[in-house]
Design an enzyme around this catalytic site. Structure first.
Site, PDB file in Angstrom:
ATOM      1  CB  ILE A 257     -33.264  29.578   5.736  1.00 23.94           C
ATOM      2  CG1 ILE A 257     -34.322  28.712   5.033  1.00 23.94           C
ATOM      3  CG2 ILE A 257     -33.801  30.923   6.165  1.00 23.94           C
ATOM      4  CD1 ILE A 257     -35.444  28.226   5.932  1.00 23.94           C
ATOM      5  CB  CYS A 258     -34.461  30.995   1.536  1.00 22.10           C
ATOM      6  SG  CYS A 258     -35.549  31.141   0.102  1.00 22.10           S
TER       7      CYS A 258
END
Length: 180
Positions: A105-106
């Protein structure tokens, strides 16, 4: 399922560690904190220090085959540090070579770029990574969560903390299906 959560000694975005971790526990799985150093990691709330968490295993001593999947939380500094650590990069690459599912994620896909595992894959991330991902051979999309099954394993990616609910639901579903 036993799920590795790989982080650097500091710089992980706390919510991107704690929410997927808690989701794994709530689903009856065993999350394991793996880091490049023993002791504790220092999490952050964006740029501010947050909580510390005890390391369960050191990456150089952890075996890919001891885990059913890998979660890579973000934070800007976390993947930037991990991609400079040969053992961390090899650990990540090992999940792809073993055909085990990975979720990132991210900013976490920076570590995937260093492991050279994004070529030919479709994924999402924090928007500032899109050029790096494209240059590494990936197709970047602006979606809340993206599952890519190109290659021998499935890769689940999300853009940001606002996507955590969908990220957690999707990665757990994909990991469970892959564990069969």
């Amino acid at each position: 399922m036993r799920i590795a959560f790989l982080t650097a000694p500091e710089g992980v975005e706390q919510v991107e560690l704690t929410e997927p971790w808690q989701a794994a526990k709530d689903a009856g799985h065993e999350p394991v904190l793996v880091s490049t150093e023993a002791g504790e990691i220092q999490a952050f709330n964006h740029l501010d220090k947050a909580d510390t968490f005890p390391v369960d295993e050191v990456v150089g001593e952890a075996a890919v085959d001891a885990f059913d999947g890998l979660v890579l939380p973000g934070g800007v500094a976390n993947p930037d540090f991990l991609r400079t650590d040969e053992k961390a990069v090899a650990f990540v690459r090992g999940f792809f070579e073993a055909g085990r599912p990975v979720a990132a994620i991210c900013h976490a896909p920076w570590t995937l770029v260093e492991a050279d595992v994004v070529r030919g894959r479709v994924l999402t991330s924090w928007p500032s990574l899109q050029t790096d991902l494209r240059n590494a051979g990936a197709t970047w999309v602006d979606e809340q969560v993206k599952v890519c099954d190109h290659g021998t394993n499935k890769l689940v990616t999300s853009r940001k903390p606002d996507d955590l609910k969908a990220f957690c639901e999707t990665y757990l579903e994909v990991f469970a299906a892959e564990a069969g």
